[in-house]
Design an enzyme around this catalytic site. Structure first.
Site, PDB file in Angstrom:
ATOM      1  N   CYS A  85       0.829  -1.211   0.000  1.00  0.00           N
ATOM      2  CA  CYS A  85       0.000   0.000   0.000  1.00  0.00           C
ATOM      3  C   CYS A  85       0.866   1.265   0.000  1.00  0.00           C
ATOM      4  O   CYS A  85       1.553   1.523  -0.978  1.00  0.00           O
ATOM      5  CB  CYS A  85      -1.007  -0.045   1.147  1.00  0.00           C
ATOM      6  N   HIS A 176      -3.590  -4.671   1.679  1.00  0.00           N
ATOM      7  CA  HIS A 176      -2.935  -4.962   2.965  1.00  0.00           C
ATOM      8  C   HIS A 176      -2.974  -6.468   3.250  1.00  0.00           C
ATOM      9  O   HIS A 176      -3.966  -6.954   3.786  1.00  0.00           O
ATOM     10  CB  HIS A 176      -3.668  -4.230   4.097  1.00  0.00           C
ATOM     11  N   GLU A 178      -1.596  -8.099   5.523  1.00  0.00           N
ATOM     12  CA  GLU A 178      -1.396  -8.435   6.945  1.00  0.00           C
ATOM     13  C   GLU A 178      -2.697  -8.428   7.732  1.00  0.00           C
ATOM     14  O   GLU A 178      -2.705  -8.758   8.907  1.00  0.00           O
ATOM     15  CB  GLU A 178      -0.400  -7.446   7.574  1.00  0.00           C
TER      16      GLU A 178
HETATM   17  N1  GLN Z   1      -3.598   6.449   0.762  1.00  0.00           N
HETATM   18  C1  GLN Z   1      -2.359   6.219   1.429  1.00  0.00           C
HETATM   19  C2  GLN Z   1      -1.228   7.003   0.785  1.00  0.00           C
HETATM   20  O1  GLN Z   1      -1.411   7.560  -0.235  1.00  0.00           O
HETATM   21  C3  GLN Z   1      -2.033   4.749   1.464  1.00  0.00           C
HETATM   22  C4  GLN Z   1      -3.071   4.020   2.257  1.00  0.00           C
HETATM   23  C5  GLN Z   1      -2.585   2.795   2.938  1.00  0.00           C
HETATM   24  O2  GLN Z   1      -1.390   2.525   3.071  1.00  0.00           O
HETATM   25  N2  GLN Z   1      -3.547   2.043   3.413  1.00  0.00           N
HETATM   26  O3  GLN Z   1      -0.162   7.056   1.309  1.00  0.00           O
END
Ligand code: GLN
Length: 192
Positions: A85, A176, A178
């Protein structure tokens, strides 16, 4: 005994540490997991995880602590790494946001919060190359991957947009892995 590192400037550190331990166990490996908030530890790690969170904050803290260059060297050395992410955004070659100083270790351009504007969070059963059964993927304000470089393999997509990619030793997911008790993505990144 393998030395695993989880970057812990922000994000789901404990969940990732547990997932790494479960994946290691399934693969008959033993490992210790270290949480990393300052420079000096990454070079001693055999495998490394960069969690989600807020990519602007993560990239700033990595630079302040001097961990950014250590991660670049780690990836260049060919050691296994998983970036999830916001971690994927930070690892990318093009975050398309000046506030993120990306590490340029995964040759992808990303669109921050692209899923988020349409749908803040969702879970889907995702077909991932290399995994036999679909993976329960949780997306939270997730980035989409817009374009991938030549050396990048797309492992999974949602609505035709890549959400899991691999470039040699570096695996990135916009979800994610995890947040469920399924540790197969950690296994794929580190132990397969
Ligand atoms: N939207 C977040 C970003 O741009 C990432 C979101 C996340 O890691 N769940 O950094």
């Amino acid at each position: 005994m393998l030395n695993a590192g989880v970057i812990a400037v922000q994000g789901d550190v404990a969940e990732h540490a547990e997932a790494i331990e479960r994946a290691a166990d399934r693969h008959g490996e033993s490992c210790t997991v270290e949480t990393i908030r300052s420079s000096g530890t990454v070079p001693d790690c055999d495998l490394l995880l960069v969690p989600g969170g807020e990519s602007t904050t993560i990239s700033r803290l990595l630079a302040e602590e001097g961990i950014d260059e250590e991660i670049e060297a780690f990836a260049a050395a060919g050691k296994p790494m998983l970036a999830t992410c916001a971690g994927l955004i930070v690892a990318s070659s093009d975050p398309k946001d000046d506030r993120v100083s990306a590490l340029d270790i995964l040759d992808v351009s990303v669109d921050r919060n692209a899923f988020g504007r349409q749908k803040d969070s969702f879970e889907t059963r995702l077909d991932v190359a290399g995994l036999g059964e679909p993976f329960p993927a949780v997306f939270i304000r997730a980035p989409t991957i817009d374009s991938v470089g030549d050396g990048v393999e797309v492992l999974a997509s949602v609505d035709g947009r890549p959400v899991a990619v691999r470039q040699d030793n570096v695996l990135g997911t916009s979800f994610h892995p995890e947040l469920t008790d399924d540790s197969r993505i950690h296994g794929l990144a580190f132990f397969d």
